[in-house]
Enzyme design. Structure first.
Site, PDB file in Angstrom:
ATOM      1  N   ARG A 275       0.472  -1.188  -0.354  1.00  0.00           N
ATOM      2  CA  ARG A 275      -0.024  -0.613  -0.026  1.00  0.00           C
ATOM      3  C   ARG A 275       0.631   1.120  -0.020  1.00  0.00           C
ATOM      4  NH1 ARG A 275      -4.944   0.998   1.761  1.00  0.00           N
ATOM      5  NH2 ARG A 275      -4.786   2.316   2.371  1.00  0.00           N
TER       6      ARG A 275
ATOM      7  N   CYS B 108      -7.157  -3.609   3.384  1.00  0.00           N
ATOM      8  CA  CYS B 108      -6.684  -4.672   3.258  1.00  0.00           C
ATOM      9  C   CYS B 108      -6.081  -5.382   4.377  1.00  0.00           C
ATOM     10  CB  CYS B 108      -4.472  -3.970   3.779  1.00  0.00           C
ATOM     11  SG  CYS B 108      -4.609  -2.992   5.014  1.00  0.00           S
TER      12      CYS B 108
ATOM     13  N   PRO C  87      -8.982   3.615   3.668  1.00  0.00           N
ATOM     14  CA  PRO C  87      -9.190   4.285   1.973  1.00  0.00           C
ATOM     15  C   PRO C  87      -7.987   6.066   1.990  1.00  0.00           C
ATOM     16  CG  PRO C  87     -10.028   5.413   4.199  1.00  0.00           C
ATOM     17  CD  PRO C  87      -9.341   4.402   4.661  1.00  0.00           C
TER      18      PRO C  87
ATOM     19  N   ASP D  20      -9.016   8.961   0.747  1.00  0.00           N
ATOM     20  CA  ASP D  20      -9.074  10.829   0.298  1.00  0.00           C
ATOM     21  C   ASP D  20      -9.194  11.501   1.054  1.00  0.00           C
ATOM     22  OD1 ASP D  20     -10.203   8.744   2.853  1.00  0.00           O
ATOM     23  OD2 ASP D  20     -11.450  10.466   3.069  1.00  0.00           O
ATOM     24  N   LEU D  21      -8.238  11.290   1.744  1.00  0.00           N
ATOM     25  CA  LEU D  21      -7.514  12.642   2.810  1.00  0.00           C
ATOM     26  C   LEU D  21      -5.731  13.320   2.040  1.00  0.00           C
ATOM     27  CD1 LEU D  21      -7.646  11.627   6.062  1.00  0.00           C
ATOM     28  CD2 LEU D  21      -9.292  13.253   4.812  1.00  0.00           C
TER      29      LEU D  21
ATOM     30  N   ASP E 143       0.454   0.156  15.786  1.00  0.00           N
ATOM     31  CA  ASP E 143       1.910  -1.116  15.110  1.00  0.00           C
ATOM     32  C   ASP E 143       2.542  -1.777  16.835  1.00  0.00           C
ATOM     33  OD1 ASP E 143       0.700   0.392  13.066  1.00  0.00           O
ATOM     34  OD2 ASP E 143       3.270   1.043  12.612  1.00  0.00           O
TER      35      ASP E 143
HETATM   36  C1  EPZ Z   1       1.091   4.608   7.849  1.00  0.00           C
HETATM   37  O1  EPZ Z   1      -0.426   3.581   8.030  1.00  0.00           O
HETATM   38  C2  EPZ Z   1       1.642   3.646   8.807  1.00  0.00           C
HETATM   39  N1  EPZ Z   1       2.235   2.681   7.219  1.00  0.00           N
HETATM   40  C3  EPZ Z   1       0.687   2.176   9.911  1.00  0.00           C
HETATM   41  O2  EPZ Z   1       1.823   1.051   9.860  1.00  0.00           O
HETATM   42  C4  EPZ Z   1       0.573   2.713  10.669  1.00  0.00           C
HETATM   43  O3  EPZ Z   1      -0.191   1.944  11.170  1.00  0.00           O
HETATM   44  C5  EPZ Z   1      -0.405   3.748   9.910  1.00  0.00           C
HETATM   45  O4  EPZ Z   1       0.425   4.983   9.599  1.00  0.00           O
HETATM   46  C6  EPZ Z   1      -0.854   4.283  11.380  1.00  0.00           C
HETATM   47  O5  EPZ Z   1       0.678   4.676  12.556  1.00  0.00           O
HETATM   48  C7  EPZ Z   1       3.377   3.425   6.805  1.00  0.00           C
HETATM   49  O6  EPZ Z   1       4.191   4.145   7.429  1.00  0.00           O
HETATM   50  C8  EPZ Z   1       4.368   2.826   5.702  1.00  0.00           C
HETATM   51  P1  EPZ Z   1      -2.839   6.608   8.900  1.00  0.00           P
HETATM   52  P2  EPZ Z   1      -1.250   4.754   6.558  1.00  0.00           P
HETATM   53  O7  EPZ Z   1      -2.637   7.667   7.301  1.00  0.00           O
HETATM   54  O8  EPZ Z   1      -0.322   6.359   6.522  1.00  0.00           O
HETATM   55  C9  EPZ Z   1      -7.587   6.998   7.689  1.00  0.00           C
HETATM   56  C10 EPZ Z   1       2.791  -1.159   9.404  1.00  0.00           C
HETATM   57  O9  EPZ Z   1       2.185  -2.039  10.155  1.00  0.00           O
HETATM   58  N2  EPZ Z   1      -7.394   7.933   7.223  1.00  0.00           N
HETATM   59  O10 EPZ Z   1      -1.902   7.137   9.462  1.00  0.00           O
HETATM   60  O11 EPZ Z   1      -1.754   4.455   5.751  1.00  0.00           O
HETATM   61  C11 EPZ Z   1      -7.139   5.223   8.041  1.00  0.00           C
HETATM   62  O12 EPZ Z   1      -7.707   4.432   7.389  1.00  0.00           O
HETATM   63  C12 EPZ Z   1       1.616  -0.259   9.191  1.00  0.00           C
HETATM   64  O13 EPZ Z   1       3.809  -1.409   8.955  1.00  0.00           O
HETATM   65  C13 EPZ Z   1      -8.443   7.895   5.587  1.00  0.00           C
HETATM   66  O14 EPZ Z   1      -9.663   7.720   7.008  1.00  0.00           O
HETATM   67  O15 EPZ Z   1      -1.945   5.505   7.887  1.00  0.00           O
HETATM   68  C14 EPZ Z   1      -6.522   5.319   9.403  1.00  0.00           C
HETATM   69  O16 EPZ Z   1      -7.790   4.340  10.124  1.00  0.00           O
HETATM   70  C15 EPZ Z   1       0.923  -0.693   8.966  1.00  0.00           C
HETATM   71  N3  EPZ Z   1      -7.924   8.814   5.024  1.00  0.00           N
HETATM   72  C16 EPZ Z   1      -6.474   6.508  10.258  1.00  0.00           C
HETATM   73  O17 EPZ Z   1      -6.534   7.350   9.056  1.00  0.00           O
HETATM   74  C17 EPZ Z   1      -6.762   8.893   4.154  1.00  0.00           C
HETATM   75  O18 EPZ Z   1      -6.844   9.078   3.543  1.00  0.00           O
HETATM   76  C18 EPZ Z   1      -4.775   6.406  10.189  1.00  0.00           C
HETATM   77  O19 EPZ Z   1      -4.181   6.102   9.035  1.00  0.00           O
HETATM   78  C19 EPZ Z   1      -5.721   8.172   5.292  1.00  0.00           C
HETATM   79  C20 EPZ Z   1      -5.918   7.820   6.397  1.00  0.00           C
END
Ligand code: EPZ
Length: 421
Positions: free
Chosen positions: A92, A116, A122, A124-125, A308
């Site tokens: 991703r 996943c 998503p 979207d942000l 994590d």
């Molecule tokens: C990062 O994922 C990490 N991955 C994840 O680690 C980690 O769990 C996560 O941040 C939270 O700390 C990497 O850095 C590669 P987010 P990311 O955007 O960036 C929602 C691991 O095991 N959201 O901060 O994808 C989302 O669904 C992985 O190493 C939206 O709604 O996480 C979640 O509920 C797994 N819309 C929350 O925000 C968006 O456009 C936080 O997600 C983006 C996110």
């Protein structure tokens, strides 16, 4: 397919070195797209996700020389802006090329990552923020097609929800945009700080690093000039996982090359469970108590307790007398490890996004299946404590993000072997 065979209840001792952080290295690798000059990255972890993103750069026309923990990346001849499904579906985080490709080349196509095992996830942000910076975006044929023929412009981006990847994509896009971008409700993770520091080292003016409001003065379309190699920060989640290995086996172990500030939330929770620590400048030794106490955890953004580490702490809680409560606030489905830990004899009940973990006297070996990266490491922890021989299957999840997990655990005295079937 490979699996891990673990004979539990071995006492651990000694020390290991923590590798570079996968989640810091990924945005740093994506950010190399912002320049047509070569850059050397050091302290890369030897994990599949890093190789996948380097392969993507190679497919886009970048030149990558990757040897062990060092990679020299030269995106001077990059001639494609399409990140294809075959790669993005493997990882991703490939979505992180969206911001840098768009801001440097004025157009790109990136396959939509999809959901996943831990939730819908998503983007979207990310898309809304890039649109606010002037991008025209459409979703067609499973791809995000983005255009900004005259470059992106600075904007005030207010994230409704804190997003690590969204903040990273906007930071990279903003670095070459025209004018100033202000990111409100930005993520504050150490991985974000590393990306900001890399941009600053290349001459981009970034303010508010490590806070919830970051401003970036774009170069107005000029590619960045790297001035020095980038050394990837230590992996705080890998460090936290090994601290849990010490706790669950009641063993004193030492981790070298850690950033103590980055793992403070995990140290605090382990202290509340009765563990003590000897802390050096870049090292930490865990001294578990005679009997661990239960723990209550709510996952949240940095500097709070990381999602994590939720699965690994749950594994530890399974053998602690009393009830622990663990609430997952970031991802709606990050509990796939619960039923597998229960197969090892744990007593965990799920209600909504909270797990109630009733400590049992002992875990017992069983065949278990990894479902995502951190869930897999929780199963390995459970197996280290369980009586008998556990087989952990589908360990390709572990290989995505833990550098030589079985080698490091074996060095500490665990009875662990990788086998094929
Ligand atoms: C990062 O994922 C990490 N991955 C994840 O680690 C980690 O769990 C996560 O941040 C939270 O700390 C990497 O850095 C590669 P987010 P990311 O955007 O960036 C929602 C691991 O095991 N959201 O901060 O994808 C989302 O669904 C992985 O190493 C939206 O709604 O996480 C979640 O509920 C797994 N819309 C929350 O925000 C968006 O456009 C936080 O997600 C983006 C996110």
């Amino acid at each position: 397919m490979d699996y891990l065979e673990i004979t539990g209840q071995a006492k651990l001792s000694g020390s290991i070195t923590i590798s570079g952080a996968k989640n810091a290295a990924l945005p740093v690798i994506a950010a190399t797209i912002l320049s047509d000059k070569p850059l050397t990255l050091t302290n890369l972890p030897n994990v599949v996700d890093i190789r996948t993103l380097l392969k993507l750069l190679d497919m886009l026309g970048g030149e990558v020389d990757h040897q062990g923990i060092v990679a020299r990346i030269d995106n001077g001849a990059m001639n494609s802006t399409k990140a294809v499904y075959e790669i993005v579906s493997q990882m991703r985080a490939s979505i992180l090329v969206l911001g840098p490709l768009l801001t440097r080349f004025g157009e790109c196509e990136v396959s939509l990552p999809g959901g996943c095992a831990i939730g819908q996830r998503p983007i979207d942000l990310h898309l809304k923020a890039l649109e606010a910076m002037g991008a025209k975006i459409e979703i067609k044929g499973g791809y995000v097609r983005a255009e900004a023929p005259n470059g992106l412009h600075g904007a005030k981006i207010i994230f409704d929800k804190i997003t690590v990847g969204g903040t990273e994509n906007v930071l990279m896009a903003a670095a070459m945009a025209h004018g100033t971008t202000e990111i409100i409700n930005a993520a504050r993770e150490p991985e974000i700080v590393q990306l900001c520091d890399m941009l600053v080292a290349a001459g981009v003016a970034v303010e508010g690093i490590g806070t919830g409001t970051i401003t970036v003065q774009g170069t107005g379309g000029k590619t960045l000039e790297w001035r020095e190699p980038v050394e990837i920060i230590p992996d705080r989640i890998e460090a936290g996982t090994y601290l849990c290995a010490g706790a669950i086996t009641y063993s004193q172990i030492t981790l070298e090359k850690v950033n103590i500030e980055h793992i403070q939330a995990m140290i605090d929770k382990l202290e509340s469970m009765g563990c003590q620590f000897t802390i050096g400048e870049e090292s930490i030794t865990i001294h578990p108590p005679k009997k661990l106490r239960p723990v209550n955890i709510i996952t949240t953004e940095y500097p709070g307790f990381p999602t994590d580490m939720q699965a690994q702490f749950m594994a530890v809680a399974t053998i602690v007398e009393g009830e622990s409560l663990i609430e997952e606030r970031l991802f709606e489905n990050r509990f796939m490890h619960v039923s597998e830990l229960n197969r090892l004899g744990a007593d965990i009940w799920l209600k909504g996004n909270t797990a109630a973990v009733k400590g049992v006297e002992a875990l017992y070996a069983a065949d278990v299946m990894a479902t995502d990266l951190r869930a897999s490491s929780a199963l390995v922890l459970g197996a280290l404590a369980a009586k008998g021989v556990t087989k952990v299957r589908r360990i390709y999840h572990l290989d995505r993000g833990y550098d030589d997990l079985e080698g490091k655990l074996a060095k500490l005295g665990a009875q662990i072997q990788r086998k094929s079937e």
